[in-house]
Each structure stands twice: as C-alpha cells, then as structure tokens.
Design a protein around this motif. Sequence first.
Motif, short mmCIF file in Angstrom:
data_model
loop_
_atom_site.label_atom_id
_atom_site.label_comp_id
_atom_site.label_asym_id
_atom_site.label_seq_id
_atom_site.Cartn_x
_atom_site.Cartn_y
_atom_site.Cartn_z
N TYR A 121 8.93 26.48 28.75
CA TYR A 121 10.27 26.44 28.61
C TYR A 121 10.38 24.55 27.79
CZ TYR A 121 15.86 25.90 28.03
OH TYR A 121 16.96 25.92 27.10
N HIS A 122 9.73 23.89 28.44
CA HIS A 122 9.52 22.95 28.12
C HIS A 122 9.16 22.01 27.10
CE1 HIS A 122 6.27 23.84 30.62
NE2 HIS A 122 5.33 22.12 30.03
N GLU A 123 7.87 23.64 26.39
CA GLU A 123 7.33 22.98 25.45
C GLU A 123 7.66 22.93 24.44
OE1 GLU A 123 4.29 26.46 25.05
OE2 GLU A 123 3.26 26.13 27.11
N GLU A 124 7.20 21.70 23.18
CA GLU A 124 7.61 20.72 22.59
C GLU A 124 7.84 22.43 21.23
OE1 GLU A 124 6.12 17.87 18.71
OE2 GLU A 124 4.87 17.71 20.23
N LYS A 125 7.10 22.82 20.95
CA LYS A 125 7.37 24.45 19.95
C LYS A 125 8.40 24.85 20.31
CE LYS A 125 2.96 24.97 18.11
NZ LYS A 125 2.09 26.22 17.02
N VAL A 126 9.07 25.10 21.12
CA VAL A 126 10.28 25.56 21.93
C VAL A 126 11.51 24.81 21.96
CG1 VAL A 126 11.10 27.45 23.47
CG2 VAL A 126 9.16 27.39 23.57
N GLN A 127 11.63 23.41 22.56
CA GLN A 127 12.50 22.79 22.05
C GLN A 127 12.86 22.41 20.86
OE1 GLN A 127 14.19 21.33 24.63
NE2 GLN A 127 13.02 23.61 25.71
N ARG A 128 11.69 22.39 19.42
CA ARG A 128 11.96 21.92 18.47
C ARG A 128 13.29 23.51 17.99
NH1 ARG A 128 6.51 19.72 17.24
NH2 ARG A 128 7.05 22.13 16.51
N PHE A 129 12.66 24.45 18.07
CA PHE A 129 13.28 26.27 18.45
C PHE A 129 14.58 26.11 18.60
CE2 PHE A 129 15.06 30.03 18.92
CZ PHE A 129 14.77 30.61 17.92
N ILE A 130 14.97 25.32 19.66
CA ILE A 130 16.30 25.20 20.23
C ILE A 130 17.09 24.70 19.53
CG2 ILE A 130 17.48 24.54 22.67
CD1 ILE A 130 14.77 25.82 23.89
N GLN A 131 16.25 23.42 19.67
CA GLN A 131 17.30 22.34 18.27
C GLN A 131 18.05 22.44 17.48
OE1 GLN A 131 18.75 19.75 19.81
NE2 GLN A 131 17.10 20.38 22.05
N LYS A 132 16.77 23.57 16.45
CA LYS A 132 17.35 23.75 14.77
C LYS A 132 18.53 24.76 15.65
CE LYS A 132 13.70 25.30 13.21
NZ LYS A 132 12.56 26.21 11.78
N ASN A 133 18.48 25.77 16.69
CA ASN A 133 19.29 26.78 16.49
C ASN A 133 20.53 27.16 17.19
OD1 ASN A 133 17.80 28.92 14.70
ND2 ASN A 133 16.15 28.32 15.19
N ARG A 134 20.44 25.93 18.10
CA ARG A 134 21.33 25.64 19.09
C ARG A 134 22.93 26.03 18.93
NH1 ARG A 134 21.49 21.34 22.22
NH2 ARG A 134 22.50 21.07 24.80
N ASN A 135 23.63 25.84 17.96
CA ASN A 135 24.29 27.01 18.09
C ASN A 135 25.01 28.39 17.61
OD1 ASN A 135 25.87 23.91 18.06
ND2 ASN A 135 25.90 23.78 15.94
#
Length: 406
Positions: A121-135
Amino acid sequence: MNLDRTFRLSSDSWQSGLAKNITFIVTKDCQLACKYCYLVGKNTKERMPWKVAKNAIDYILDHEDEFREESVIWDFIGGEPFLEIDLIDKICDYLKMEMYRRNHHWFNSYRFSFSTNGINYHEEKVQRFIQKNRNHLSIGITIDGTELKHDLNRVYKHSEKGSYQDVVRNIPLWLSQFPNAGTKVTISSPDIPYIKESVLHLYSLGIKDVSINCVFEDVWKEGDDLLFEEQLTELADEIIDNDLYKDYVCSFYADFIGKPIDRRENNNWCGAGKMLAIDAAGNFYPCTRFAAYSLRSKPAWIIGNVKDGIDQNKLRPFLTLDRTTQSKQECIDCEVASGCAWCQGENYDAAQTHTIYQRATAICKMHKARVRANNYYWNKLFKKLELEGQREEFEKQKGKTKEVIC
C-alpha cells in the motif's frame, strides 16, 4: 471464503443497491497464501492484458441499454490487485476519459473499489494512483486482528511467515487517507478463540468499522458454535461496558438478524448475476466466485466474453433466483432466518449437481450462535441505556446497523 462483498454492515455504503458492480480480475497472483482463502487456483501466469481490459470497457460502455443502473462500482481484485497497479492506473484513466467523452450516465457517478492485503500500500506507484483518484476511491485493507490471529492464516506463499507486521505498518497511512474506512475479518475454526481480542485490537488501531464473518465452507467442528457464542458474548460485554458502541461498529451485532422471514420477502441474498466479472482471457462471469480459480469441484460458469457479449440464456438462471427456490423447508421456516447469509458460488461448488439452486448450509449452527450472542448484546445495551434514561441513544444504535445485500 472471505465474504466482503456478500455481507457487510456499514453506515455509509456508497449507492447501496443502486450501483452496478463490475469486477476486473487483474491478476490471479498474490504474495500470500491465506489458509482460509477460497481462491484455490491462484497463479502467477493469468494476468489481464490491456487489450482485454479495453475491449471489456468498450463493450460495457457501448451497451448502455444493458447497464442501466444509475451508478457503477469498478472493482479490482486478484489475487492482490495492487500487484498490477500500472494496468489498473491505465484502466481507470481510460474509464474516466471514455465516460466523459461519451457523456455516459455513469460519468461522475462511479467508484473505484479495492480490497487489498495492504502489503504494498505504501509504494510510490500505489500512492500516486490514490492521490490522482482520491475522490472516487474505496479501499479496504484486510487485517485479521491481533498479530497472533492474523498470522495464524495470512501467511506468505512458500513459507509460514506471517504478514501482520508488513500490513499493520500501513494502517496509519491508510486511515489518514480514508478515516472512515473499514476492514474485514474472516473467521475459521482455528481462530475462534481470538475473536474478542482481535476486534478490540482493531479498534485500538483506529479502525472504527469492523466487518467480520465466518467462512461459508464446511470447516466447522463440534463445539465451534458454543465457543463462537462465548467469544461474541464476551466481546459484547467489552463493547457495552466501555461505551465502545458509541464510536465503533462490529458487524456481528445487528438489529435486523435472528427473526423469522415473511414468505412474501423472497429476495435472493447474493447478487450473483446482477454483478459482472471479467478475467484475463476476457470471459464474463456472474460473479468472481464462478471463475475457475474460485471453484474446488465445479467447472467455471461463463456467461459470455468481451468479443460476443453476454449470453442472456446463461445469465437467466441467476435472475430467477430467490430465497425459496434454493432453500430447504427447514431454512424457509427457520425462526431466526433473517441475517443468515449465503454465497451463490459456494452453493454451486458444494451442490450435488451442477446447480445454483441448492443452498449450502454449513454455517447454520454458527448463524444460530451469532443470533444468541446478538440477542444478548441488544438486551444488555437496552437495559444499560434504559437505566440511564437514554432510550433515544438505543434507537440511534439500532439505526447504525443495516442489511446490505450485494
């Protein structure tokens, strides 16, 4: 089987009952080999190609007349879905672009949904995806409770090493991004003694919504139901005596369960057939539980593919399912029938023939034990709040629980 989509109590289930659930089986690989996992055919080879995902999306969005629900949940599972984060990112970008370009009725009425083991969950690619689609994201991390209970079942493949430490380190990050998110806990025979301490441990981690359920498979031993009831009763004492019910939810305690069901209420519990799942080969299924890697003894139940579309004749049996057509008379007449769940895939897998009209009842005694503990919980809470002159608080607590049928 882990029952995340089949039975869940929540105060904020998004578009419950109104959204179409469409699942991409992006990989059949996983870092873990959980001992209770119903995915008996996990492997490293079956990974969804981009072309298959694109063709599936194009088919679905081209056939708006077949998918009339006002909202959609785009669900991603594995194995472990975040192993394919690059593919998922590409799929989600294409979905957003196409729904907008087509002025599709799902544009801005959609969710991307994930159930993850939480390891990467903490990996950079996963976090980038989360920030992009957060809403538009719903993400649940599976953690089974204390380190002892979690590591009893959730071990790495090719070893007996538990995964608790690799999961729990990501819980604070996850909750900072999704503070109202819930986890799901699975109960099988060996871990019954750890239910109470595990739920309380999850609360201590800051997880306020704990969905917890027994596996549907026939794994239960003599006396499991009594031990189960004891654990739930002791947990009820802890929750009520320490006022935890005010801020926390545990799905084992629900006001609607343990009552007779009027014969006129004849809905199917499971949503198989109303959902759609797509695998790496582009095959369509009425639910992921009907894909080959989910089945122990029956062949896959394919209802179409991305090239030819959905075969309505293969789908039709699912659309005619209801409670009475698949239940024994004993289940229909049961005095505590409400809240007794089933999984259509497990019904099919456990049936004597290739039918979805034979209800599996391996959890019968576990449901009855839950009902007894549930009655204890609500009676004790009522007496506590009545004594304190808080009748309105009791009604509020009952209102926090509701039935959600997938």
